[in-house]
Design a protein around this motif. Sequence first.
Motif, PDB file in Angstrom:
ATOM      1  N   THR A  47       0.827  -1.221   0.000  1.00  0.00           N
ATOM      2  CA  THR A  47       0.000   0.000   0.000  1.00  0.00           C
ATOM      3  C   THR A  47       0.854   1.261   0.000  1.00  0.00           C
ATOM      4  N   ARG A  48       2.178   1.124   0.167  1.00  0.00           N
ATOM      5  CA  ARG A  48       3.015   2.323   0.308  1.00  0.00           C
ATOM      6  C   ARG A  48       3.954   2.556  -0.881  1.00  0.00           C
ATOM      7  N   VAL A  49       3.825   1.695  -1.878  1.00  0.00           N
ATOM      8  CA  VAL A  49       4.739   1.744  -3.023  1.00  0.00           C
ATOM      9  C   VAL A  49       4.626   3.065  -3.789  1.00  0.00           C
ATOM     10  N   ASP A  50       3.421   3.594  -3.918  1.00  0.00           N
ATOM     11  CA  ASP A  50       3.202   4.724  -4.819  1.00  0.00           C
ATOM     12  C   ASP A  50       3.257   6.106  -4.164  1.00  0.00           C
ATOM     13  N   PHE A  51       3.516   6.157  -2.877  1.00  0.00           N
ATOM     14  CA  PHE A  51       3.593   7.484  -2.255  1.00  0.00           C
ATOM     15  C   PHE A  51       4.799   8.251  -2.806  1.00  0.00           C
ATOM     16  N   SER A 110      -9.852  -7.843   6.688  1.00  0.00           N
ATOM     17  CA  SER A 110      -9.732  -7.418   5.286  1.00  0.00           C
ATOM     18  C   SER A 110      -8.713  -6.291   5.133  1.00  0.00           C
ATOM     19  N   LYS A 111      -8.317  -5.707   6.236  1.00  0.00           N
ATOM     20  CA  LYS A 111      -7.401  -4.556   6.236  1.00  0.00           C
ATOM     21  C   LYS A 111      -5.943  -4.997   6.404  1.00  0.00           C
ATOM     22  N   CYS A 112      -5.692  -6.317   6.400  1.00  0.00           N
ATOM     23  CA  CYS A 112      -4.358  -6.846   6.724  1.00  0.00           C
ATOM     24  C   CYS A 112      -3.255  -6.178   5.893  1.00  0.00           C
ATOM     25  N   GLY A 113      -2.228  -5.660   6.594  1.00  0.00           N
ATOM     26  CA  GLY A 113      -1.096  -5.018   5.914  1.00  0.00           C
ATOM     27  C   GLY A 113      -1.430  -3.671   5.310  1.00  0.00           C
ATOM     28  N   GLY A 114      -2.617  -3.155   5.606  1.00  0.00           N
ATOM     29  CA  GLY A 114      -3.103  -1.954   4.923  1.00  0.00           C
ATOM     30  C   GLY A 114      -2.798  -0.652   5.635  1.00  0.00           C
ATOM     31  N   GLU A 115      -3.757   0.264   5.573  1.00  0.00           N
ATOM     32  CA  GLU A 115      -3.558   1.627   6.046  1.00  0.00           C
ATOM     33  C   GLU A 115      -4.672   2.017   7.020  1.00  0.00           C
ATOM     34  N   CYS A 116      -4.326   2.845   7.998  1.00  0.00           N
ATOM     35  CA  CYS A 116      -5.369   3.320   8.921  1.00  0.00           C
ATOM     36  C   CYS A 116      -6.213   4.394   8.255  1.00  0.00           C
ATOM     37  N   GLY A 117      -5.635   5.081   7.273  1.00  0.00           N
ATOM     38  CA  GLY A 117      -6.409   6.104   6.553  1.00  0.00           C
ATOM     39  C   GLY A 117      -5.785   7.487   6.597  1.00  0.00           C
ATOM     40  N   HIS A 149      -2.925   8.418   5.720  1.00  0.00           N
ATOM     41  CA  HIS A 149      -2.100   8.697   4.537  1.00  0.00           C
ATOM     42  C   HIS A 149      -2.886   8.575   3.229  1.00  0.00           C
ATOM     43  N   THR A 150      -4.096   8.129   3.299  1.00  0.00           N
ATOM     44  CA  THR A 150      -4.870   7.929   2.072  1.00  0.00           C
ATOM     45  C   THR A 150      -6.033   8.914   1.944  1.00  0.00           C
ATOM     46  N   GLN A 151      -6.475   9.456   3.077  1.00  0.00           N
ATOM     47  CA  GLN A 151      -7.635  10.349   3.027  1.00  0.00           C
ATOM     48  C   GLN A 151      -7.214  11.815   2.985  1.00  0.00           C
ATOM     49  N   ARG A 152      -8.144  12.633   2.520  1.00  0.00           N
ATOM     50  CA  ARG A 152      -7.949  14.076   2.602  1.00  0.00           C
ATOM     51  C   ARG A 152      -8.188  14.491   4.050  1.00  0.00           C
ATOM     52  N   LEU A 153      -7.246  15.220   4.628  1.00  0.00           N
ATOM     53  CA  LEU A 153      -7.345  15.570   6.056  1.00  0.00           C
ATOM     54  C   LEU A 153      -7.817  16.995   6.288  1.00  0.00           C
ATOM     55  N   LYS A 154      -7.916  17.747   5.194  1.00  0.00           N
ATOM     56  CA  LYS A 154      -8.386  19.136   5.324  1.00  0.00           C
ATOM     57  C   LYS A 154      -9.430  19.403   4.288  1.00  0.00           C
TER      58      LYS A 154
END
Length: 241
Positions: free
Chosen positions: A156-160, A227-234, A236-241
């Motif tokens: 999940t972090r390859v494309d940052f 289903s979230k195994c190895g994933g993200e809490c959110g 880094h993926t969501q808009r925070l503002k």
Amino acid sequence: MEDKIEHAKELIEDAVRNYPRIAVACSFGKDSMVTVHLAKEVDPNIKVFSVMTQYHPRETFDYLKLMDKKMNLGITVYMVADSVPEALKDGSLEVRLLPTEEFNQEASQIETETGNRIYAINPDECCQLLKVEPTKVAVSSLDAWITGLRNTEGITRVDFKEIEEKGGLIKINPILTFTEAEIWRYIATRGIEPHPWYGKGYRSLGCAPCSNPGEEVERGGRWKGTSKCGGECGIHTQRLK
Ligand code: SF4
């Protein structure tokens, strides 16, 4: 590796110069400790914040207190809680408590309906309420934040990218290209004490129910069995503002 360290410092220097309202996010995992160490070398006064939850282990709270003092972090902790946890009661720590009603309501409804805890049944919602929403509060007055994301942590972090922008908020990822081995080399050569759970075989740390030791993939122990195994809490993926 020295080239990567210099590059990371340049990224932080540029960010501090361009965005006066900036802070480092610190989870107190190994990558965060390298990031705050680098950031403090660039700017000893840079702000540091951490989002903690009621499910972080006691060892993380103790480690947070220890490293806040040792590294002079001046940390601000954001947490959905009615009161400051015993382990964080320390005059030197600033803990900002955030409202608990929504989380308590969701968690108790899930427990009533399923007989199981919210993190086991709906970890996305649990992370949303305990991690993402508090992070939104933490960054609300910032123009930019600095994180310890790394590309090789998991799929999940390859494309940052090193510099990202979402909703006007800039995110700087100065150690993005560091490998896990380079992180440990930096920690060893700078004499940074690591979180004690790394000695138990953990490779990636978060809340206690959602972290597991001994995985082949670095973030493979996170949310194991869901289903979230190895994933993200959110955050880094969501808009925070
Ligand atoms: S990591 Fe687990 S316990 Fe922590 S907020 Fe996310 S789902 Fe909840």
